[in-house]
Design an enzyme around this catalytic site. Structure first.
Site, mmCIF file in Angstrom:
data_model
loop_
_atom_site.group_PDB
_atom_site.id
_atom_site.type_symbol
_atom_site.label_atom_id
_atom_site.label_comp_id
_atom_site.label_asym_id
_atom_site.label_seq_id
_atom_site.Cartn_x
_atom_site.Cartn_y
_atom_site.Cartn_z
ATOM 1 N N GLU A 174 -4.739 7.876 -2.948
ATOM 2 C CA GLU A 174 -5.235 6.625 -2.385
ATOM 3 C C GLU A 174 -5.567 5.623 -3.498
ATOM 4 O O GLU A 174 -5.444 4.418 -3.299
ATOM 5 C CB GLU A 174 -6.462 6.941 -1.517
ATOM 6 N N HIS B 185 0.839 -1.199 0.000
ATOM 7 C CA HIS B 185 0.000 0.000 0.000
ATOM 8 C C HIS B 185 0.884 1.263 0.000
ATOM 9 O O HIS B 185 0.725 2.147 -0.849
ATOM 10 C CB HIS B 185 -0.916 -0.018 1.232
ATOM 11 N N GLU B 186 1.818 1.330 0.939
ATOM 12 C CA GLU B 186 2.689 2.513 1.017
ATOM 13 C C GLU B 186 3.541 2.635 -0.252
ATOM 14 O O GLU B 186 3.861 3.740 -0.698
ATOM 15 C CB GLU B 186 3.577 2.467 2.263
HETATM 16 ZN ZN ZN Z 1 -2.989 5.246 1.968
#
Ligand code: ZN
Length: 506
Positions: free
Chosen positions: A299, A269-270
């Site tokens: 996001e 995710h990061e």
């Molecule tokens: Zn995030």
């Protein structure tokens, strides 16, 4: 003058002064980022006082740089002239930042900061004691301050939109309401069916996975996805995050020997955030052309890599053998299917930060609807706990036993951060929409993944999303890249394609 405006060099020269000041502001900001990163990763336990003083000096320097009257004067001059498309973007975004920094009276800024700090402690205390009424007056004051701030910036009639626009420029509560209500209609029944399915995923499947081996695997995976470790790094911190810029991207993760998937999927995710930052055009540093397009788009990048890619079968077809090699004991009795199910575990929970990618969206819808009612004034702060419980029952099929599991669980409102939650869900929508568009344009894309090759997807995102900087907001970008308006239908399609089969609820 006419000639000067048409001549690109002259125009660039006219722009040179504000850009050098914007750059200076930008670099002061990056020093603050590094201090913040260091605080989370390296700071000795008793060195906090000096760090707080350092932050405060940097914040003063930053504020002075942002509010430099010379910037305002130059913007006014530039706005009166003729500008190219990119220059218009730079000037427009610089104007936004300048106005936000200069239009708030100093005593208001001070009052808000002081209230934020007191309110954070009041929230932490109220949460520990499960005492919402003790926190309620602080939240009420945050709402009053929020409306005053919107009014100072000329948005007194639509304060909630003012906050939403800070995170996703151009987005409005009305637009989000339409998107979320369509999403809700499709999602609630899917979650109910999954919750009732006899198929249950086990997240406690993988015990005793040494941290050193997890670290090796995580770095191999993120480097394969394309994260450039020559201008970025990953370290350990209590709360995972990604900070910095494309020139120096700092990610963090947190290891649990009994749940290697947590650190891994968190780091993927990061990495999605990091790849976006690393893909922004560095030559424009300090201007909107090198800035991300907002939180929803950011996001979308992290979620696309984490979910569509990192939780998918092709990804695991490539990485599972290496995973087994690094964790032979933990994986000894685990089948490929059990592993895949653990990676895609879905179970409604009361706590947002523990939620899976399916139910997460419902947590966001709940918060958005309540924030909207608070701002409209048809819900009083005192009525929040009951409204939260009712909404939780309706959306998640679960009712919190107390306010710690309900209205007091998130830190956001204690800092007056309104309008922030929707971006997570908008990011999920855009991720799915980009995903299906990429699959259509790039035949055999998932076969690449099964061979450990992610370059075509990254290359496409670089061109279509990263290289654009902040030229387009979330809605415009969606239209430009996919040829369609932002819609929840691709998120619903993705979630049901992935999960309905897995849980036998098609
Ligand atoms: Zn995030």
């Amino acid at each position: 003058a006419e000639d000067g405006i048409r001549d690109r060099d002259v125009t660039v020269q006219t722009c040179a002064l504000p850009i050098s000041k914007l750059r200076r502001t930008h670099y002061i900001g990056t020093v603050g980022d590094i201090l913040g990163w260091d605080e989370q990763v390296n700071l000795p336990p008793d060195s906090g006082d000096q760090r707080a003083a350092q932050h405060s000096v940097m914040a003063e320097l930053h504020h002075a740089a942002v509010t430099d009257p010379a910037i305002g004067a130059l913007l006014t001059t530039l706005e009166a002239g003729t500008l190219g498309a990119d220059e218009r973007t730079v000037v427009k975004e610089a104007r936004r930042d300048y106005d936000r920094a200069t239009r708030l009276p100093a005593d208001f800024v001070k009052e808000k900061a002081e209230h934020g700090s007191r309110s954070y402690h009041a929230w932490a205390d109220a949460r520990a004691k499960d005492d919402f009424p003790a926190f309620a007056p602080f939240l009420e004051k945050h709402l009053v301050l929020a409306k005053r701030e919107a009014a100072y910036l000329g948005h007194g009639a639509t304060p909630y939109d003012y906050y939403i626009d800070q995170f996703d420029p151009g987005m409005t509560a009305e637009r989000i309401t339409a998107l979320f209500s369509e999403l809700k209609t499709g999602l609630v029944p899917l979650v109910r069916r999954i919750a009732a399915s006899p198929v249950k995923a086990r997240r406690d499947l993988l015990k005793g996975c040494p941290v050193a081996a997890q670290e090796v695997f995580l770095k191999e995976v993120t480097a394969k996805l394309g994260f450039d470790y020559r201008r970025g790094r990953i370290d350990v911190a209590v709360h995972p995050f990604c900070s910095g810029t494309g020139s120096d991207t700092r990610m963090t993760t947190r290891y649990d020997p009994d749940d290697p998937l947590k650190a891994l999927l968190g780091a993927i995710h990061e990495t999605g955030h990091g790849l976006y930052e690393q893909g922004l055009p560095r030559e424009h540093a300090g201007t909107a052309l090198a800035q991300n397009a907002g939180m929803g788009v950011h996001e979308s990048q992290s979620r696309l890599w984490e979910n569509q890619v990192g939780r998918g079968r092709p990804f695991w077809k490539f990485f599972e053998p290496r995973f087994r090699e690094l964790f032979p004991t933990a994986m000894a009795k685990v089948s490929s299917e059990e592993l895949y199910l653990a990676i895609n575990a879905v179970r409604p929970t009361l706590i947002r930060v523990d939620a899976d990618e399916v139910t997460y969206n419902l947590h966001i819808i709940l918060r958005f609807e309540l924030e909207q009612r608070l701002f409209r004034g048809d819900l009083a702060v005192a009525g929040l706990p009951a409204a939260w419980r009712e909404s939780s029952r309706e959306l998640l099929g679960l009712e919190p036993r107390n306010d710690k599991e309900g209205v007091l669980q998130d830190v956001h409102w204690s800092g007056g951060a309104f309008g922030y939650f929707p971006s997570y869900c908008l990011g999920n929508m855009l991720a799915s929409q980009l995903w299906y568009h990429a699959l259509g344009l790039l035949p055999g894309l998932e076969d690449d993944f099964a061979r450990g090759d992610f370059a075509r997807l990254l290359g496409w995102l670089r061109t279509e999303v990263h290289a654009r900087g902040r030229r387009l907001g979330l809605l415009e970008l969606t239209r430009a890249v996919t040829g369609e308006e932002l819609t929840p239908k691709y998120l619903l399609r993705y979630l049901s394609e992935r999960y309905a089969g897995l849980y036998g609820v098609a």
